[in-house]
Design a protein around this motif. Structure first.
Motif, short mmCIF file in Angstrom:
data_model
loop_
_atom_site.label_atom_id
_atom_site.label_comp_id
_atom_site.label_asym_id
_atom_site.label_seq_id
_atom_site.Cartn_x
_atom_site.Cartn_y
_atom_site.Cartn_z
N ASP A 34 -0.10 4.14 0.98
CA ASP A 34 -0.44 4.94 2.16
C ASP A 34 0.17 4.38 3.44
O ASP A 34 0.45 5.14 4.38
CB ASP A 34 -1.96 5.02 2.32
N SER A 35 0.39 3.07 3.48
CA SER A 35 0.91 2.44 4.69
C SER A 35 1.96 1.41 4.32
O SER A 35 1.61 0.33 3.81
CB SER A 35 -0.23 1.79 5.49
N SER A 50 0.85 -1.19 0.00
CA SER A 50 0.00 0.00 0.00
C SER A 50 0.88 1.24 0.00
O SER A 50 1.86 1.33 0.77
CB SER A 50 -0.91 0.00 1.23
N ASP A 63 3.50 -0.62 5.99
CA ASP A 63 3.36 -1.89 6.71
C ASP A 63 2.19 -2.73 6.20
O ASP A 63 2.02 -3.87 6.64
CB ASP A 63 3.17 -1.63 8.21
N ASP A 64 1.39 -2.15 5.31
CA ASP A 64 0.24 -2.86 4.76
C ASP A 64 0.70 -3.64 3.53
O ASP A 64 0.75 -3.11 2.42
CB ASP A 64 -0.86 -1.86 4.40
#
Length: 217
Positions: free
Chosen positions: A116-117, A114, A119-120
């Motif tokens: 945006d993240s 992702s 860690d996703d």
């Protein structure tokens, strides 16, 4: 036999050899059956009402382990069958690494991140059931149960792929799919539908005393 003169010269036929894909079948794959990790059999592939989370995960991760613009008929079937209701898993992710099929590991693994993240991260793999069993580090009993299920599906003419998922928190990418910790999601059974008229044509041959032999890869 494309020419009438060849038929006249031949006089009679006792055996007819035929190709399968595109000749007896429509040369397109459709998902005919799912087997979830707990052994549950799912035949209603298109049913949306009461959509099951495990079924949704199996189809979605199968799609995430496929090419984004697939050519392979089985990958096309996974894209077509993956859940359309609500937001698709991985819609906000971008593929960051792909591990292709190798002679040593008949499985395709893809990593999605992702923007945006960081860690996703979604990790999806699909392939030969024995390859996915190895990636999931299944014990002997689980492998035996998986093999029995695969044999049951294959005995009904289905092509079978296994699908698994993993989570990953590292910044880079490991060298091998074996470095991920995968969990089995289930099996997908594909069928290439018969062309209209094929059963009747084979029945006509048999009534005429002609044995039909299918030759296929």
């Amino acid at each position: 036999t494309r020419h009438g003169t060849a038929i006249e010269s031949l006089g009679a036929a006792t055996v007819l050899c035929t190709d399968k894909t595109g000749t007896l079948t429509q040369n397109r794959m459709a998902i005919a059956e799912l087997r979830l990790a707990d052994g549950q059999r799912v035949d209603d592939i298109d049913g949306v009402a009461g959509f099951d989370t495990a079924k949704q995960e199996l189809l979605d991760y199968g799609r995430l382990a496929s090419a984004t613009d697939p050519f392979d008929p089985m990958e096309k079937a996974l894209h077509a069958a993956a859940p359309q209701n609500g937001e698709r898993l991985g819609a906000m992710h971008t593929m960051s690494r792909a591990y292709g099929l190798t002679p040593e590991l008949l499985a395709m693994t893809q990593v999605w991140r992702s923007a945006d993240s960081p860690d996703d991260v979604l990790v999806a793999t699909k392939g030969a059931p024995e390859a996915i069993a190895a990636l999931c580090h299944l014990d002997d009993e689980a492998r035996h149960q998986l093999a029995a299920t695969v044999d049951d599906m294959a005995s009904r003419g289905l092509r079978v792929l296994a699908v698994a998922k993993a989570s990953y928190g590292g910044d880079g990418h490991p060298d091998s799919p074996h470095d991920f910790t995968f969990s089995l999601l289930g099996l997908v059974g594909f069928a290439d539908p018969l062309r209209p008229g094929v059963p009747e044509a084979i029945a006509d041959c048999r009534r005429a005393g002609v044995r039909v032999v299918m030759i296929t890869g």
